[in-house]
Scaffold this motif. Structure first.
Motif, PDB file in Angstrom:
ATOM      1  N   ASP A  62      41.161  98.387-120.427  1.00 27.03           N
ATOM      2  CA  ASP A  62      40.725  99.280-119.343  1.00 27.03           C
ATOM      3  C   ASP A  62      39.263  99.667-119.535  1.00 27.03           C
ATOM      4  OD1 ASP A  62      43.107  99.194-118.108  1.00 27.03           O
ATOM      5  OD2 ASP A  62      43.774 101.205-118.704  1.00 27.03           O
ATOM      6  N   ALA A  63      38.922  99.983-120.785  1.00 25.13           N
ATOM      7  CA  ALA A  63      37.536 100.386-121.073  1.00 25.13           C
ATOM      8  C   ALA A  63      36.565  99.262-120.728  1.00 25.13           C
ATOM      9  CB  ALA A  63      37.405 100.786-122.537  1.00 25.13           C
ATOM     10  N   GLU A  64      36.968  98.034-121.123  1.00 27.54           N
ATOM     11  CA  GLU A  64      36.086  96.890-120.817  1.00 27.54           C
ATOM     12  C   GLU A  64      35.967  96.667-119.307  1.00 27.54           C
ATOM     13  OE1 GLU A  64      37.765  93.691-123.049  1.00 27.54           O
ATOM     14  OE2 GLU A  64      37.316  94.726-124.931  1.00 27.54           O
ATOM     15  N   LEU A  65      37.124  96.825-118.634  1.00 23.70           N
ATOM     16  CA  LEU A  65      37.110  96.627-117.181  1.00 23.70           C
ATOM     17  C   LEU A  65      36.258  97.689-116.490  1.00 23.70           C
ATOM     18  CD1 LEU A  65      40.837  95.641-116.497  1.00 23.70           C
ATOM     19  CD2 LEU A  65      38.842  94.178-116.367  1.00 23.70           C
ATOM     20  N   ILE A  66      36.343  98.929-116.992  1.00 20.66           N
ATOM     21  CA  ILE A  66      35.530 100.003-116.382  1.00 20.66           C
ATOM     22  C   ILE A  66      34.040  99.690-116.571  1.00 20.66           C
ATOM     23  CG2 ILE A  66      34.894 102.457-116.569  1.00 20.66           C
ATOM     24  CD1 ILE A  66      37.859 102.993-117.209  1.00 20.66           C
ATOM     25  N   LYS A  67      33.712  99.185-117.777  1.00 19.27           N
ATOM     26  CA  LYS A  67      32.291  98.821-118.018  1.00 19.27           C
ATOM     27  C   LYS A  67      31.850  97.718-117.052  1.00 19.27           C
ATOM     28  CE  LYS A  67      32.004 100.159-122.825  1.00 19.27           C
ATOM     29  NZ  LYS A  67      32.231  99.675-124.183  1.00 19.27           N
ATOM     30  N   ALA A  68      32.773  96.758-116.835  1.00 16.74           N
ATOM     31  CA  ALA A  68      32.440  95.663-115.905  1.00 16.74           C
ATOM     32  C   ALA A  68      32.283  96.199-114.480  1.00 16.74           C
ATOM     33  CB  ALA A  68      33.523  94.596-115.966  1.00 16.74           C
ATOM     34  N   CYS A  69      33.146  97.158-114.123  1.00 16.19           N
ATOM     35  CA  CYS A  69      33.045  97.759-112.775  1.00 16.19           C
ATOM     36  C   CYS A  69      31.705  98.466-112.614  1.00 16.19           C
ATOM     37  CB  CYS A  69      34.154  98.777-112.549  1.00 16.19           C
ATOM     38  SG  CYS A  69      35.746  98.037-112.346  1.00 16.19           S
ATOM     39  N   GLN A  70      31.261  99.092-113.699  1.00 17.16           N
ATOM     40  CA  GLN A  70      29.980  99.789-113.620  1.00 17.16           C
ATOM     41  C   GLN A  70      28.817  98.818-113.393  1.00 17.16           C
ATOM     42  OE1 GLN A  70      30.273 102.109-117.246  1.00 17.16           O
ATOM     43  NE2 GLN A  70      31.029 103.896-116.109  1.00 17.16           N
ATOM     44  N   ALA A  71      29.082  97.548-113.734  1.00 19.44           N
ATOM     45  CA  ALA A  71      28.082  96.514-113.440  1.00 19.44           C
ATOM     46  C   ALA A  71      28.408  95.809-112.113  1.00 19.44           C
ATOM     47  CB  ALA A  71      28.039  95.509-114.583  1.00 19.44           C
ATOM     48  N   ASN A  72      29.162  96.505-111.245  1.00 18.70           N
ATOM     49  CA  ASN A  72      29.507  96.028-109.897  1.00 18.70           C
ATOM     50  C   ASN A  72      30.354  94.750-109.879  1.00 18.70           C
ATOM     51  OD1 ASN A  72      28.209  98.133-108.649  1.00 18.70           O
ATOM     52  ND2 ASN A  72      26.257  97.045-108.561  1.00 18.70           N
ATOM     53  N   ASP A  73      31.246  94.642-110.855  1.00 16.23           N
ATOM     54  CA  ASP A  73      32.112  93.469-110.903  1.00 16.23           C
ATOM     55  C   ASP A  73      33.393  93.764-110.111  1.00 16.23           C
ATOM     56  OD1 ASP A  73      33.771  91.398-111.488  1.00 16.23           O
ATOM     57  OD2 ASP A  73      33.401  91.409-113.651  1.00 16.23           O
ATOM     58  N   GLN A 125      30.047 104.892-111.777  1.00 17.60           N
ATOM     59  CA  GLN A 125      28.934 105.037-112.735  1.00 17.60           C
ATOM     60  C   GLN A 125      29.097 106.284-113.603  1.00 17.60           C
ATOM     61  OE1 GLN A 125      27.125 102.591-113.139  1.00 17.60           O
ATOM     62  NE2 GLN A 125      27.223 101.482-111.203  1.00 17.60           N
ATOM     63  N   LYS A 126      29.873 107.244-113.115  1.00 17.91           N
ATOM     64  CA  LYS A 126      30.048 108.484-113.890  1.00 17.91           C
ATOM     65  C   LYS A 126      31.279 108.431-114.800  1.00 17.91           C
ATOM     66  CE  LYS A 126      27.767 111.358-110.476  1.00 17.91           C
ATOM     67  NZ  LYS A 126      27.944 112.339-109.417  1.00 17.91           N
ATOM     68  N   LEU A 127      32.042 107.336-114.724  1.00 16.54           N
ATOM     69  CA  LEU A 127      33.266 107.264-115.533  1.00 16.54           C
ATOM     70  C   LEU A 127      32.929 107.048-117.003  1.00 16.54           C
ATOM     71  CD1 LEU A 127      35.587 104.971-113.396  1.00 16.54           C
ATOM     72  CD2 LEU A 127      35.426 107.443-113.386  1.00 16.54           C
ATOM     73  N   GLN A 128      33.780 107.613-117.847  1.00 13.45           N
ATOM     74  CA  GLN A 128      33.618 107.351-119.281  1.00 13.45           C
ATOM     75  C   GLN A 128      34.632 106.274-119.655  1.00 13.45           C
ATOM     76  OE1 GLN A 128      34.268 111.211-120.933  1.00 13.45           O
ATOM     77  NE2 GLN A 128      32.176 111.867-120.540  1.00 13.45           N
ATOM     78  N   PRO A 129      34.158 105.109-120.062  1.00 18.28           N
ATOM     79  CA  PRO A 129      35.095 104.004-120.348  1.00 18.28           C
ATOM     80  C   PRO A 129      36.116 104.355-121.426  1.00 18.28           C
ATOM     81  CG  PRO A 129      32.833 103.213-120.280  1.00 18.28           C
ATOM     82  CD  PRO A 129      32.762 104.702-120.225  1.00 18.28           C
ATOM     83  N   GLU A 130      35.762 105.282-122.315  1.00 20.23           N
ATOM     84  CA  GLU A 130      36.683 105.600-123.421  1.00 20.23           C
ATOM     85  C   GLU A 130      37.862 106.447-122.946  1.00 20.23           C
ATOM     86  OE1 GLU A 130      33.340 106.498-123.608  1.00 20.23           O
ATOM     87  OE2 GLU A 130      32.842 104.527-124.441  1.00 20.23           O
ATOM     88  N   ALA A 131      37.679 107.149-121.823  1.00 22.65           N
ATOM     89  CA  ALA A 131      38.756 108.026-121.340  1.00 22.65           C
ATOM     90  C   ALA A 131      39.917 107.191-120.809  1.00 22.65           C
ATOM     91  CB  ALA A 131      38.223 108.927-120.240  1.00 22.65           C
ATOM     92  N   ARG A 132      41.124 107.763-120.842  1.00 22.12           N
ATOM     93  CA  ARG A 132      42.305 107.017-120.353  1.00 22.12           C
ATOM     94  C   ARG A 132      42.230 106.876-118.840  1.00 22.12           C
ATOM     95  NH1 ARG A 132      47.077 106.794-123.674  1.00 22.12           N
ATOM     96  NH2 ARG A 132      48.316 106.594-121.790  1.00 22.12           N
ATOM     97  N   PHE A 133      42.397 105.659-118.372  1.00 22.73           N
ATOM     98  CA  PHE A 133      42.284 105.418-116.930  1.00 22.73           C
ATOM     99  C   PHE A 133      43.444 106.071-116.173  1.00 22.73           C
ATOM    100  CE2 PHE A 133      42.646 102.920-113.015  1.00 22.73           C
ATOM    101  CZ  PHE A 133      41.342 103.007-112.577  1.00 22.73           C
ATOM    102  N   SER A 134      44.640 106.044-116.802  1.00 24.64           N
ATOM    103  CA  SER A 134      45.804 106.607-116.097  1.00 24.64           C
ATOM    104  C   SER A 134      45.621 108.113-115.899  1.00 24.64           C
ATOM    105  CB  SER A 134      47.078 106.307-116.867  1.00 24.64           C
ATOM    106  OG  SER A 134      46.961 106.806-118.171  1.00 24.64           O
ATOM    107  N   THR A 135      45.046 108.789-116.896  1.00 28.01           N
ATOM    108  CA  THR A 135      44.813 110.235-116.763  1.00 28.01           C
ATOM    109  C   THR A 135      43.870 110.502-115.585  1.00 28.01           C
ATOM    110  OG1 THR A 135      44.994 110.408-119.143  1.00 28.01           O
ATOM    111  CG2 THR A 135      44.068 112.302-118.021  1.00 28.01           C
ATOM    112  N   LEU A 136      42.843 109.681-115.486  1.00 30.28           N
ATOM    113  CA  LEU A 136      41.888 109.820-114.387  1.00 30.28           C
ATOM    114  C   LEU A 136      42.577 109.624-113.034  1.00 30.28           C
ATOM    115  CD1 LEU A 136      38.827 109.887-113.514  1.00 30.28           C
ATOM    116  CD2 LEU A 136      38.955 107.410-113.572  1.00 30.28           C
ATOM    117  N   LEU A 137      43.447 108.632-113.007  1.00 29.23           N
ATOM    118  CA  LEU A 137      44.162 108.324-111.768  1.00 29.23           C
ATOM    119  C   LEU A 137      45.085 109.476-111.366  1.00 29.23           C
ATOM    120  CD1 LEU A 137      44.087 105.855-109.999  1.00 29.23           C
ATOM    121  CD2 LEU A 137      45.990 104.912-111.291  1.00 29.23           C
ATOM    122  N   TYR A 138      45.824 109.999-112.350  1.00 31.39           N
ATOM    123  CA  TYR A 138      46.709 111.143-112.074  1.00 31.39           C
ATOM    124  C   TYR A 138      45.886 112.330-111.559  1.00 31.39           C
ATOM    125  CZ  TYR A 138      50.757 109.124-114.530  1.00 31.39           C
ATOM    126  OH  TYR A 138      51.824 108.345-114.903  1.00 31.39           O
TER     127      TYR A 138
END
Lengths: 224, 191
Positions: B10-21, B66-79
């Motif tokens: 998830d962290a890697e994917l968030i980083k990729a999203c931040q690069a507009n992937d 761009q404001k997301l922290q890749p280390e944070a849990r994605f599911s928590t963010l979603l909830y």
């Protein structure tokens, strides 16, 4: 309900919901209180039914369609952003940029400060001039009016002349002073705006538009 | 795949999203949309509303990537986002439909997607949840759903809802009591 606080704790009897002390205290209480123990047992039994009713897993009907919808929406947003960047300047966005807002706020404050300073300068210059004119050894350079712009200087002098005349004081010194400040003497005609306004209203009152006018205390109707 | 692996990915994917992937975001959506839908459905009790909530949540995540922290849990963010959206749109009070934010469904796709069993399963569950949680305030329903149905820890519930630990515990206790009483009342009436 007799043991309200214990009932709250009984409902929180799960893994990490009660602290160790709270759990110990509740255990001691449950051992000693029959009614609370009965409530606890009932809750445990009922809880199975509640969870049975509510814990079923809803299924997402078409995951692919949802993914498709989300991504197409995102592509639309991205395309709109790109188009906005290429088409260039949006005044609305520009106005709401933090930098623009701060600049506008600073400019407003600066204008307000300039206005206040000018007001203070004019007021204090008037007071200074009045004092200077009554002193024996005045010099034009002493008056703080000298640094005002020329148009403002003449207004200050005119206003001062009006004040002096109103109080019955001589205005000869003021004319000398205005000469030293290179102000045209013809500008020193005091404009009594109050008088002018009265004249205008009288003119209107006795004018053709109004058939009635006063002659002394008497109200007379104008003949057509 | 273990939880930690998923988290790392998830962290890697968030980083990729931040690069507009976009492809990385597609993977994130595919991975988490079922969880998001399950949670949204339990709050909104409607298929369409739950789907709307999920879509809005994912779109918001993309907009603020761009404001997301890749280390944070994605599911928590979603909830967190889904619960805020649910409260903001006033679904908690009125259970009314939102203005749809997605294009209308293609008829063929719509007829393909909804199997009758699935529909009846979801609508049964929605009915049950609605019937039980009828008089439950939104905050209590939210805390109950997160803790008891989604099985999150108290600390996670605190982080998601922004309520204090004591507040979460009180709301949870009240929700459980009300649900139990409601179930009892329904059972007695039906008997």
């Amino acid at each position: 309900m007799k043991h309200r606080k214990w009932i709250r704790s009984i409902y929180l009897l799960r893994n990490d919901e009660l602290s160790r002390e709270e759990q110990r205290a509740l255990d001691v209480h449950l051992n000693s209180c029959e009614s609370c123990r009965a409530v606890y047992e009932n809750i445990q039994m009922d809880w199975v039914s509640v969870m049975g009713e509510m814990s079923a897993q809803p299924e997402l009907s078409n995951p692919d369609l949802m993914t498709h919808n989300i991504l197409s929406k995102i592509e639309t947003i991205t395309a709109a952003v790109v188009q906005e960047k290429t088409t260039g300047f949006s005044l609305w966005d520009f106005m709401f940029q933090p930098r623009t807002r701060v600049t506008l706020q600073l400019a407003t404050l600066a204008l307000l400060a300039v206005f206040l300073v000018e007001q203070i300068q004019v007021t204090s210059s008037l007071r200074d001039l009045e004092m200077q004119l009554h002193s024996e050894s005045y010099k034009a350079s002493h008056a703080r009016v000298s640094f005002l712009p020329k148009a403002l200087k003449s207004r200050v002098i005119v206003s001062l002349k009006g004040r002096l005349e109103k109080r019955g004081l001589p205005v000869g010194k003021l004319e000398q002073f205005s000469g030293a400040l290179e102000i045209d003497a013809s500008q020193l005609e005091f404009q009594d705006f109050n008088k002018q306004r009265t004249r205008l209203s009288e003119k209107w009152f006795h004018g053709r538009s109004n058939p009635w006018f006063f002659k002394g205390q008497k109200q007379i109707r104008r003949q057509p | 795949m273990t939880n930690s692996n998923t988290h790392n990915n998830d962290a890697e994917l968030i980083k990729a999203c931040q690069a507009n992937d976009h492809e990385a975001f597609r993977l994130l959506v595919q991975r988490h949309q079922a969880t998001a839908f399950r949670f949204a459905f339990r709050l909104a009790c409607e298929n369409a509303d739950a789907e709307d909530l999920c879509q809005m949540a994912f779109i918001r995540i993309w907009n603020y990537r761009q404001k997301l922290q890749p280390e944070a849990r994605f599911s928590t963010l979603l909830y967190t986002i889904i619960s805020r959206l649910w409260i903001d749109t006033g679904r908690s009070k009125k259970h009314r439909a939102l203005t749809r934010h997605v294009e209308p469904l293609n008829d063929q796709l719509a007829s393909n997607e909804l199997s009758p069993e699935m529909l009846s399963l979801n609508s049964d569950l929605a009915e049950r949840i609605k019937r039980l949680s009828k008089k439950l305030p939104p905050r209590q329903l939210l805390v109950f759903t997160l803790r008891d149905l989604e099985d999150l820890s108290i600390n996670e519930v605190v982080r998601i809802t922004g309520i204090s630990t004591a507040g979460v515990k009180t709301n949870l206790s009240l929700a459980r009591r009300k649900l139990r009483e409601r179930l009892k009342a329904i059972t007695e009436v039906s008997l």
